[in-house]
Design an enzyme around this catalytic site. Structure first.
Site, PDB file in Angstrom:
ATOM      1  N   GLU A 230      34.700  43.810  28.720  1.00  0.00           N
ATOM      2  CA  GLU A 230      35.765  44.143  27.373  1.00  0.00           C
ATOM      3  C   GLU A 230      35.105  43.808  26.196  1.00  0.00           C
ATOM      4  O   GLU A 230      35.818  44.513  25.207  1.00  0.00           O
ATOM      5  CB  GLU A 230      36.784  43.137  27.741  1.00  0.00           C
TER       6      GLU A 230
ATOM      7  N   GLN B 135      43.900  45.117  41.365  1.00  0.00           N
ATOM      8  CA  GLN B 135      42.665  44.467  40.788  1.00  0.00           C
ATOM      9  C   GLN B 135      42.585  43.076  41.421  1.00  0.00           C
ATOM     10  O   GLN B 135      41.824  42.495  41.197  1.00  0.00           O
ATOM     11  CB  GLN B 135      42.830  44.497  39.215  1.00  0.00           C
TER      12      GLN B 135
ATOM     13  N   ARG C 231      41.948  45.817  29.282  1.00  0.00           N
ATOM     14  CA  ARG C 231      40.239  45.619  29.031  1.00  0.00           C
ATOM     15  C   ARG C 231      40.153  44.466  28.052  1.00  0.00           C
ATOM     16  O   ARG C 231      39.067  44.623  27.115  1.00  0.00           O
ATOM     17  CB  ARG C 231      39.489  46.906  28.722  1.00  0.00           C
ATOM     18  N   CYS C 232      40.722  43.389  28.209  1.00  0.00           N
ATOM     19  CA  CYS C 232      40.407  42.389  27.459  1.00  0.00           C
ATOM     20  C   CYS C 232      40.927  40.869  28.220  1.00  0.00           C
ATOM     21  O   CYS C 232      41.693  40.969  29.182  1.00  0.00           O
ATOM     22  CB  CYS C 232      41.264  42.423  26.282  1.00  0.00           C
TER      23      CYS C 232
END
Ligand code: CDP
Length: 795
Positions: free
Chosen positions: A749, A228, A375-376
């Protein structure tokens, strides 16, 4: 049908700019099976790597004997820590400055830890070979629970750290302890609740993998990997291996979901790269599902106590929390260096609260390392869960509607920019409008009446209504406060307009399915009056892309999106010079018209020129003294983060006989400022809500007392499927970010962060009349049934 009341700021002008529902460019290859993932990379002479993993959670290694594996046809090498020591690669730094074994040299610290690697001509042979590596273990007592790990008699996990005598990692605090304590003393009402945010795994559909490809001719190491954040990974590879950075190329091809799982560096990546370097042949390593869940970055695992102090009419005076974090065997969380508890600082949420204090301790355990941002934005999910649950607890204590407590305490639109009691600067917000819209869409009042009727009729199925009015913090940097391994968290975009008016845009972020190839092209289309189809967006290759910090924590739009807009505007400035030359006018008289996308002479709209004609001019009729070409690059260091928000309303039916929970209604109103592509946003919301449902209802990485992972595969780690997902109703409000060049905030997110407390609040709400104040996640039927039973509601 989208229920948003406010018109889009921009209309897109039909060229695929801001606000248009442009179909995703990348779908052409994804839905026709032409995606190119790491496992699709095939190189001549490529070897395959399988890792030998420990069956024990805590054990000293007495001997590793690879001779039976080496005797197999097709096995090329068996690598152990001893082999890597020669290259100083037996250990690697984590993103939090801890030292993690690449292959275990001395002592195994969690089940399935990497002990040896078998390199073979074929994956099956490598797998069989791994089973033939004989490892003798001296098994030690493990400790898997963070509380137990901090007991005086707990086994010491990190003997490798000099002078370490316990399993404690760090303490962290924020806010004003004294002022908070004072507010608690003086308050009419105080409430307290313990809640565990369980260990989750991001579980992307594509597991982690790498192909190391050392080219001795060029003395260059290429690593194709599921990353990522390719640039920072290259920097770290260079620092750890000693290979100069310009002799390393990281290629992150299509990535099949990341969700934070592909931010850290894992031993498998290092082994594949090192083996390729040593053997001078390409080496591929691709994880199996259980390896991914059992060994790569987990998320959450925060044991929290929340407290609120309030007046008797519901004004919140203070919030306080104490957290114990389980970080596993290494501190390998992925947080900006200065924030060991991520962005937990915004645990006061959407509310104007004078006093706040949080304290947190982190412990080593014999479990896989992690604490990554699933996802945050780092630990914002835990913070949002805490405050949104606590507001519900307070509402129930005061016996008032939870919407009333929220309205009374919301930060008001005119208070922005707002500084929170922990010193964080919220850019903009209008929380009440989002809540109003969500309540209206959810038919809130009708459901409240229905809920009451069911209680009065002693119905078999109870109704619960849960709300979450969350605020988020996304878009890390700024560079001075946020860095990863010392590198400041800016991001970048480079735009090249070619002679025929087509453009190549390269960005420092790395999509994993978020649609950047479409939405970043839309930003350029909007800012330059181009057609979106004339723009191609590239990413994921450190040889060609500008340096960036990667995609996680919904930072792409706030940071690289801003860089893309600023770079476009730089191109626009240069374009004006060329337009003046072409139109034989003064540069100061050239105006750009957003509507038509054309440049024209002030007061003479018919004397106009398009960006395509300007591009031709830049290469074929460049004004004397001007630098030829039409391109720009921008490295954007955000002045602040952006604070998207939303209100979710969830209505559930709870079956008193079985403990099953059915979703009756699921409304999500989001505000991410100006919207680039509403359709992409809706896709993001749907996916995130599904993950929120998984979190609240099903997912948990569990361990037994011996440290065996009992929730480490898809038979036991339950992901939601289409069967468990209800129909979502989405709506939006638009509150632009005042400091972002296109007024956009991140959104990816929000649904994962915002939905779990709404769902838990709904289930609790169904039983609140019988005194239930909390139900732990995941709320599987047995957990819910037990809560029903304890409250005397079970049938
Ligand atoms: O960093 P990440 O891409 O995961 O998150 P994001 O910045 O929230 O963006 C997710 C997707 O939603 C991207 O394709 C964005 O361009 C899009 N988006 C949008 O269309 N409008 C916004 N205001 C925010 C995001």
């Amino acid at each position: 049908e989208d229920g948003g009341p406010q018109p889009e700021k921009h209309c897109g002008h039909g060229r695929g700019g801001m606000g248009e529902e442009v179909r995703r460019k990348e779908d052409q290859r994804f839905i026709t099976g032409r995606g190119n993932y790491v496992d699709d990379v095939k190189k001549p002479g490529m070897l395959h790597c399988e890792l030998v993993r420990s069956p024990h959670a805590h054990a000293r290694i007495e001997e590793i004997d690879g001779s039976r594996a080496m005797d197999m046809d097709g096995v090329v090498a068996v690598l152990t820590a001893e082999d890597l020591l020669e290259y100083d690669l037996a250990t690697m730094p984590t993103l939090m400055d801890d030292t993690q074994d690449v292959l275990v040299n001395d002592k195994v610290k969690f089940q399935s830890q990497e002990v040896a690697a078998v390199i073979a001509e074929d994956r099956y042979v490598a797998k069989d070979g791994a089973e033939k590596v004989d490892v003798t273990y001296d098994v030690l007592d493990p400790v898997v629970d963070a509380d137990d790990a901090l007991e005086d008699d707990a086994p010491l996990i990190r003997e490798d750290i000099e002078d370490k005598e316990d399993n404690h990692i760090f303490d962290w605090e924020t806010g004003d302890e004294e002022a908070t304590a004072q507010a608690f003393e003086e308050a009419d009402v105080t409430v307290e609740e313990e809640m565990f945010y369980q260990r989750l795994h991001p579980a992307p559909i594509e597991t982690c993998g790498a192909v190391g490809d050392y080219d001795p001719g060029k003395d260059k190491l290429t690593v194709h990997m599921t990353s990522q954040a390719p640039h920072i990974h290259r920097t770290l590879f260079a620092q750890v291996s000693g290979i100069p950075e310009h002799k390393i190329r990281i290629v992150s091809p299509d990535v099949g979901g990341g969700f934070g799982n592909k931010v850290p560096i894992y031993p498998g990546y290092v082994v594949a790269a090192a083996a390729s370097y040593v053997l001078e042949q390409p080496v591929k390593w691709v994880e199996e599902r259980s390896e991914n869940i059992q060994t790569t970055g987990f998320a959450r695992d925060y044991d929290m106590t929340g407290e609120i102090a309030a007046t008797e009419d519901g004004e919140i005076l203070a919030v306080r929390t104490d957290v114990l974090a389980n970080h596993g065997a290494y501190n390998a969380a992925a947080q900006p260096s200065k924030f060991p508890a991520g962005f937990f600082n915004i645990f006061t949420g959407s509310y104007d609260i004078d006093a706040a204090y949080a304290s947190l301790s982190a412990a080593y355990t014999n479990t896989a390392p992690g604490g990554i941002a699933y996802r945050c934005s780092f630990r914002v999910t835990e913070a949002v869960y805490l405050i949104e649950r606590m507001v519900k607890v307070l509402a129930d204590e005061l016996e008032v509607d939870p919407t009333e407590i929220r309205r009374k305490n919301f930060i008001q639109p005119e208070q922005f920019p707002y500084e929170s009691p922990t010193g964080w600067n919220y850019d903009s917000g209008d929380y009440e409008s989002a809540l109003d819209l969500a309540l209206e869409m959810a038919e809130y009042e009708e459901y409240r009446e229905e809920q009451q009727r069911r209680i009065e009729n002693d119905a078999d199925k109870l109704l619960g209504i849960g709300i979450s009015s969350f605020t988020e913090v996304v878009g890390a940097g700024p560079g001075k406060t946020c860095d990863i391994a010392g590198v400041e968290m800016f991001d970048s975009a480079e735009i090249r307009i070619h002679p025929t008016g087509k453009a190549t845009v390269r960005v420092g972020v790395q999509t994993q399915g978020q649609g950047h190839e479409t939405t970043f092209a839309q930003i350029v289309a909007e800012e330059l009056g181009m057609d979106v189809d004339d723009i191609v967006v590239e990413h994921g290759d450190t040889d060609t892309d500008p340096y960036g910090l990667g995609t996680y924590g919904s930072r792409s739009t706030p940071v690289a999106g801003a860089a893309t807009a600023v770079a476009s505007r730089k191109v626009r400035d240069k374009a004006k010079t060329i337009a003046a030359n072409e139109l034989e006018a003064d540069e100061g008289d050239i105006e750009w018209d957003r509507e038509s996308g054309e440049f024209h002479v002030a007061g003479a709209p018919d004397r106009s020129i398009t960006i395509t004609e300007i591009a031709a001019g830049a290469y074929m009729n460049n004004p004397a003294g001007e630098e030829p070409g039409l391109e720009a690059v921008n490295y954007y260091d955000p002045p602040e983060m952006t604070y998207p928000f939303g209100s979710y309303v969830v209505v559930v039916e709870v079956d008193r006989e079985t403990g099953e929970v059915e979703f009756e209604k699921f409304v999500a109103v989001d505000d991410c400022g100006n919207r680039i592509n509403p359709m992409v946003i809706e896709g993001q919301i749907h996916g995130g809500l599904a993950q929120g449902i998984g979190t609240a209802m099903m997912e948990h990485v569990t361990y037994d007392d011996n440290g065996n992972v009992t929730g480490g595969d898809f038979m036991n780690y339950l992901l939601p499927t289409a069967m468990e997902i209800p129909e979502f109703e989405t709506g939006h409000t638009v509150t632009p970010s005042p400091h972002h060049p296109i007024g956009a905030k991140g959104v990816g997110e929000s649904p994962t962060v915002g939905s779990p407390p709404a769902i838990v609040n709904a289930v609790v709400d169904a039983m609140a009349h019988a005194g239930v104040s909390h139900v732990e996640m995941p709320m599987t039927p047995d957990v819910v049934w037990e809560a029903l039973d304890e409250a005397g509601l079970a049938q």
